[in-house]
Design an enzyme around this catalytic site. Structure first.
Site, short mmCIF file in Angstrom:
data_model
loop_
_atom_site.label_atom_id
_atom_site.label_comp_id
_atom_site.label_asym_id
_atom_site.label_seq_id
_atom_site.Cartn_x
_atom_site.Cartn_y
_atom_site.Cartn_z
N HIS A 36 0.83 -1.20 0.00
CA HIS A 36 0.00 0.00 0.00
C HIS A 36 0.87 1.25 0.00
CE1 HIS A 36 -4.14 -1.45 0.47
NE2 HIS A 36 -3.60 -2.47 1.12
N THR A 78 13.53 -7.76 2.36
CA THR A 78 13.08 -6.51 1.73
C THR A 78 13.97 -6.09 0.57
OG1 THR A 78 14.39 -5.20 3.31
CG2 THR A 78 12.10 -5.71 3.91
N LYS A 79 15.08 -6.81 0.35
CA LYS A 79 16.00 -6.50 -0.75
C LYS A 79 16.37 -7.79 -1.47
CE LYS A 79 18.05 -2.48 1.56
NZ LYS A 79 19.31 -1.87 2.07
N ARG A 91 19.72 -9.94 6.23
CA ARG A 91 21.08 -9.55 5.84
C ARG A 91 21.87 -10.80 5.49
NH1 ARG A 91 19.70 -6.16 10.11
NH2 ARG A 91 19.96 -3.91 9.70
#
Length: 253
Positions: A166, A218-219, A233
């Site tokens: 969102h 998230t990456k 990580r």
């Protein structure tokens, strides 16, 4: 988008909205629900055998497929199952246009939810799972931005892949009126996703990568690496094994 515009103004309109979010049309909805009422509940190998034959009337199968009782299917004309695919008890597939494709010999385990809820006409809304995969118990895959999973990918229980997010940049506007982003998720061949891990929108996980249990990714994750933590990580690189004698052809000397 104004959320008020999607609230039905009458009972009849509400029923129409419901049906068109379950199937490609009223006639299609009636046929699908009739078949499910007659065959979806039947347990044991008898039910699996009947569904392997009858469900071909409403969805695409590339060969013999095993579907347990208690499996819920929506927009079946946008579902394709590869040969020897398996849907365990309590699985829920909600396809929408561009739909859900599950490869040969792939297993979708108990309680998994694969959901392509595309009523905003997003261009890449789908879930595509390769061959020889295992989607673990109680996984949730939301494919508005597209989820593409390679071959031989295994996920442990309670993994979430959420290819939607969102927008929340304007504090003066309700979040549901600010729209969404849907970049998509890609999982490379031979990846392993640990229990309870969450893969967020826009992430690519490389071939042979490992995501530790409970990680929030998230990456992007590079091929043949292990990541963990919140946010995830790098933990270590997965090194290639030394070549064996037969691999380097020593018997030729």
């Amino acid at each position: 988008m104004n959320h008020k515009s999607v609230i039905p103004s009458s009972t009849g309109e509400g029923i129409s909205v419901y049906i068109h979010r379950q199937a490609s049309g009223v006639g299609r909805y009636c046929i699908e629900q009739l078949i499910f009422a007659l065959f979806a509940w039947i347990p044991t190998v008898i039910g699996i055998g009947l569904r392997a034959v009858v469900y071909r009337l409403v969805l695409k199968m590339d060969g013999i497929v095993a579907i347990e009782n208690g499996v819920r299917l929506r927009f079946t004309d946008h579902i394709r199952l590869g040969a020897r695919a398996y849907l365990d008890y309590g699985v829920y597939l909600h396809a929408c246009p561009q739909g859900i494709r599950i490869g040969a010999r792939s297993l979708i385990m108990h309680g998994a939810v694969l959901h392509v809820y595309n009523f905003r006409d997003l261009p890449h809304a789908w879930i595509r799972i390769g061959d020889d995969c295992l989607i673990g118990e109680l996984n949730i895959l939301r494919g508005q931005g597209g989820i593409t999973i390679g071959d031989r990918v295994y996920t442990a229980p309670q993994v979430q892949m959420l290819a939607v997010n969102h927008i929340y940049n304007d504090p003066g506007i309700p979040i549901i009126e600010q729209g969404i982003t849907a970049q998509g998720i890609v999982i490379g061949d031979d990846a392993w996703i640990g229990a309870g891990a969450i893969i967020t929108d826009g992430v690519t996980i490389g071939k042979g990568a490992v995501v530790a249990a409970g990680a929030v990714v998230t990456k992007d994750v590079a091929p043949h690496t292990m990541v963990g933590g919140v946010p995830a990580r790098l933990i270590r690189t997965i090194k290639q094994p030394s070549p064996r004698c037969e691999d380097i052809g020593t018997d030729r000397f």
